[in-house]
Write a protein that holds these residues in place. Structure first.
Motif, PDB file in Angstrom:
ATOM      1  N   UNK A   1       0.803  -1.228   0.000  1.00 48.74           N
ATOM      2  CA  UNK A   1       0.000   0.000   0.000  1.00 48.74           C
ATOM      3  C   UNK A   1       0.832   1.272   0.000  1.00 48.74           C
ATOM      4  N   UNK A   2       2.105   1.202   0.397  1.00 50.94           N
ATOM      5  CA  UNK A   2       2.903   2.407   0.589  1.00 50.94           C
ATOM      6  C   UNK A   2       4.196   2.387  -0.212  1.00 50.94           C
ATOM      7  N   UNK A   3       4.442   3.472  -0.937  1.00 50.45           N
ATOM      8  CA  UNK A   3       5.742   3.710  -1.557  1.00 50.45           C
ATOM      9  C   UNK A   3       6.217   5.086  -1.119  1.00 50.45           C
ATOM     10  N   UNK A   4       7.540   5.266  -1.057  1.00 48.01           N
ATOM     11  CA  UNK A   4       8.097   6.550  -0.661  1.00 48.01           C
ATOM     12  C   UNK A   4       9.183   6.968  -1.644  1.00 48.01           C
ATOM     13  N   UNK A   5       9.350   8.271  -1.789  1.00 46.52           N
ATOM     14  CA  UNK A   5      10.475   8.837  -2.519  1.00 46.52           C
ATOM     15  C   UNK A   5      11.327   9.575  -1.502  1.00 46.52           C
ATOM     16  N   UNK A   6      12.532   9.079  -1.282  1.00 49.19           N
ATOM     17  CA  UNK A   6      13.429   9.632  -0.265  1.00 49.19           C
ATOM     18  C   UNK A   6      14.370  10.625  -0.932  1.00 49.19           C
ATOM     19  N   UNK A   7      14.382  11.845  -0.402  1.00 48.69           N
ATOM     20  CA  UNK A   7      15.164  12.921  -0.990  1.00 48.69           C
ATOM     21  C   UNK A   7      16.645  12.798  -0.612  1.00 48.69           C
TER      22      UNK A   7
ATOM     23  N   UNK B   1       3.213  -0.978  10.391  1.00 46.72           N
ATOM     24  CA  UNK B   1       2.805   0.028   9.404  1.00 46.72           C
ATOM     25  C   UNK B   1       3.231   1.430   9.826  1.00 46.72           C
ATOM     26  N   UNK B   2       4.472   1.510  10.309  1.00 49.38           N
ATOM     27  CA  UNK B   2       4.979   2.768  10.856  1.00 49.38           C
ATOM     28  C   UNK B   2       6.268   3.170  10.157  1.00 49.38           C
ATOM     29  N   UNK B   3       6.389   4.472   9.899  1.00 51.74           N
ATOM     30  CA  UNK B   3       7.574   5.030   9.267  1.00 51.74           C
ATOM     31  C   UNK B   3       8.081   6.176  10.129  1.00 51.74           C
ATOM     32  N   UNK B   4       9.343   6.149  10.539  1.00 56.13           N
ATOM     33  CA  UNK B   4       9.963   7.257  11.270  1.00 56.13           C
ATOM     34  C   UNK B   4      10.813   8.059  10.302  1.00 56.13           C
ATOM     35  N   UNK B   5      10.537   9.355  10.181  1.00 56.01           N
ATOM     36  CA  UNK B   5      11.429  10.218   9.410  1.00 56.01           C
ATOM     37  C   UNK B   5      12.541  10.671  10.346  1.00 56.01           C
ATOM     38  N   UNK B   6      13.759  10.214  10.092  1.00 56.81           N
ATOM     39  CA  UNK B   6      14.885  10.495  10.973  1.00 56.81           C
ATOM     40  C   UNK B   6      15.515  11.850  10.658  1.00 56.81           C
ATOM     41  N   UNK B   7      15.652  12.160   9.381  1.00 58.45           N
ATOM     42  CA  UNK B   7      16.125  13.471   8.960  1.00 58.45           C
ATOM     43  C   UNK B   7      15.885  13.610   7.460  1.00 58.45           C
ATOM     44  N   UNK B   8      15.838  14.853   6.993  1.00 53.50           N
ATOM     45  CA  UNK B   8      15.689  15.089   5.567  1.00 53.50           C
ATOM     46  C   UNK B   8      14.249  15.219   5.125  1.00 53.50           C
ATOM     47  N   UNK B   9      13.945  14.659   3.944  1.00 54.84           N
ATOM     48  CA  UNK B   9      12.633  14.854   3.326  1.00 54.84           C
ATOM     49  C   UNK B   9      12.173  13.590   2.611  1.00 54.84           C
ATOM     50  N   UNK B  10      10.856  13.366   2.624  1.00 57.29           N
ATOM     51  CA  UNK B  10      10.300  12.180   1.980  1.00 57.29           C
ATOM     52  C   UNK B  10       8.904  12.495   1.454  1.00 57.29           C
ATOM     53  N   UNK B  11       8.585  11.911   0.313  1.00 57.14           N
ATOM     54  CA  UNK B  11       7.219  11.944  -0.191  1.00 57.14           C
ATOM     55  C   UNK B  11       6.617  10.564   0.009  1.00 57.14           C
TER      56      UNK B  11
ATOM     57  N   UNK C   1      -6.234   1.475   1.941  1.00 58.56           N
ATOM     58  CA  UNK C   1      -5.964   0.235   2.671  1.00 58.56           C
ATOM     59  C   UNK C   1      -6.727   0.277   3.994  1.00 58.56           C
ATOM     60  N   UNK C   2      -6.997  -0.897   4.528  1.00 59.14           N
ATOM     61  CA  UNK C   2      -7.756  -0.971   5.779  1.00 59.14           C
ATOM     62  C   UNK C   2      -6.908  -0.564   6.968  1.00 59.14           C
ATOM     63  N   UNK C   3      -5.621  -0.922   6.930  1.00 54.29           N
ATOM     64  CA  UNK C   3      -4.753  -0.650   8.073  1.00 54.29           C
ATOM     65  C   UNK C   3      -4.380   0.835   8.144  1.00 54.29           C
ATOM     66  N   UNK C   4      -4.328   1.358   9.348  1.00 54.59           N
ATOM     67  CA  UNK C   4      -3.899   2.732   9.566  1.00 54.59           C
ATOM     68  C   UNK C   4      -2.370   2.768   9.538  1.00 54.59           C
ATOM     69  N   UNK C   5      -1.822   3.713   8.813  1.00 56.94           N
ATOM     70  CA  UNK C   5      -0.370   3.884   8.747  1.00 56.94           C
ATOM     71  C   UNK C   5       0.018   5.105   9.567  1.00 56.94           C
ATOM     72  N   UNK C   6       1.196   5.030  10.181  1.00 57.00           N
ATOM     73  CA  UNK C   6       1.646   6.109  11.058  1.00 57.00           C
ATOM     74  C   UNK C   6       3.019   6.592  10.629  1.00 57.00           C
TER      75      UNK C   6
END
Length: 300
Positions: free
Chosen positions: A115-121, A133-143, A149-154
């Motif tokens: 369900x999820x794709x990202x573009x990491x800068x 279903x969790x993503x931590x942005x550590x530094x920088x930028x992401x799309x 989808x049924x599941x909640x993403x964080x």
């Protein structure tokens, strides 16, 4: 050639090695205080390591970029730091996470789940917790692109939790501020000190300041997405903040003196050429640029 985060991981390992000398510590102190980027990279490595609770394992697909060091005081006798920028490592606690990071000038697209794709800068990093279903942005930028989808993403930005169901979102994180822009869809922002959550609709941006103040506005989406076409957009932006952004795209860094930090600029600027950018600034701001290993900008 080792990247900034490789060097930070090396120093973390060296300082915890049983044979670390006073000379090692002095050399580290010089490197750490050389600029804010070095300090931030070291603190990131340290926080990831301590959060894991034990030695990180590494993917068989990824060669270790830092030699293994044995830490007697932690009794971590088998393992190594795997801060391979542009690849990934697995951290076993609090849950297994995949660390993805980019080098300066690199952008990568990652499939996080069906369900999820990202573009990491450029010069950016995320920790992916697939099971949660969790993503931590550590530094920088992401799309972030999410299908229905049924599941909640964080998405986690420090202590802020951002709940997503579907849509496209642009997130950035720096020492000066964190932002999330809803390109389409909706997002719910929550913080331990908040009652309830703040809902963001399509076209809205939340800016989180270091004191956790939350500012909501509706920016030009052309400005927000300019990085996709090799440019950055600034609107009456302090030069300190401009340099913080421009430095993610260039190996030759801009250093802004306190006297010039609050000078402001507007417009679209191509990134990745900090020397050209500094010479351009000299034409319309009362500043002088000194071109050495770093580019130092002072107010006249």
């Amino acid at each position: 050639m080792p990247t900034l985060h490789d060097t930070a991981a090396f120093w973390f390992a060296r300082l915890n090695a049983p044979d670390c000398s006073e000379q090692d510590r002095e050399h580290f102190s010089v490197w750490y205080h050389q600029n804010t980027a070095n300090a931030q990279a070291y603190e990131l490595v340290s926080s990831i390591w301590h959060a894991s609770g034990k030695v990180a394992s590494h993917s068989a697909e990824t060669p270790l970029t830092i030699a293994a060091y044995r830490f007697s005081r932690r009794k971590m006798l088998a393992g190594a730091i795997a801060m391979a920028v542009g690849s990934f490592a697995l951290l076993p606690a609090p849950a297994e996470a995949t660390i993805r990071a980019t080098r300066t000038g690199q952008q990568i697209r990652v499939s996080v789940s069906p369900a999820m794709t990202i573009l990491l800068d450029s010069d950016s990093s995320v920790a992916i917790h697939s099971e949660k279903n969790t993503l931590d942005l550590l530094y920088g930028q992401v799309e972030v692109n999410l299908k229905n989808c049924e599941a909640r993403n964080t998405i986690n930005l420090d202590q802020w939790n951002i709940g997503l169901i579907s849509g496209t979102f642009n997130l950035s994180k720096s020492s000066l501020k964190n932002t999330i822009t809803v390109l389409n869809g909706a997002a719910a922002l929550a913080h331990p000190d908040m009652a309830g959550s703040q809902i963001l609709k399509a076209g809205e941006r939340a800016t989180i300041l270091p004191d956790n103040r939350l500012l909501i506005d509706r920016p030009s989406l052309e400005d927000v997405l300019a990085w996709r076409s090799g440019r950055l957009a600034f609107r009456d932006t302090p030069l300190k903040e401009v340099a913080d952004e421009m430095n993610r795209y260039s190996t030759r860094k801009l250093e802004i003196s306190p006297s010039a930090a609050n000078l402001r600029i507007s417009g679209f600027y191509h990134f990745g050429q900090n020397e050209t950018f500094a010479r351009l600034l000299e034409n319309f701001l009362p500043i002088r640029a000194s071109f050495e290993k770093t580019i130092t900008i002072i107010k006249l």
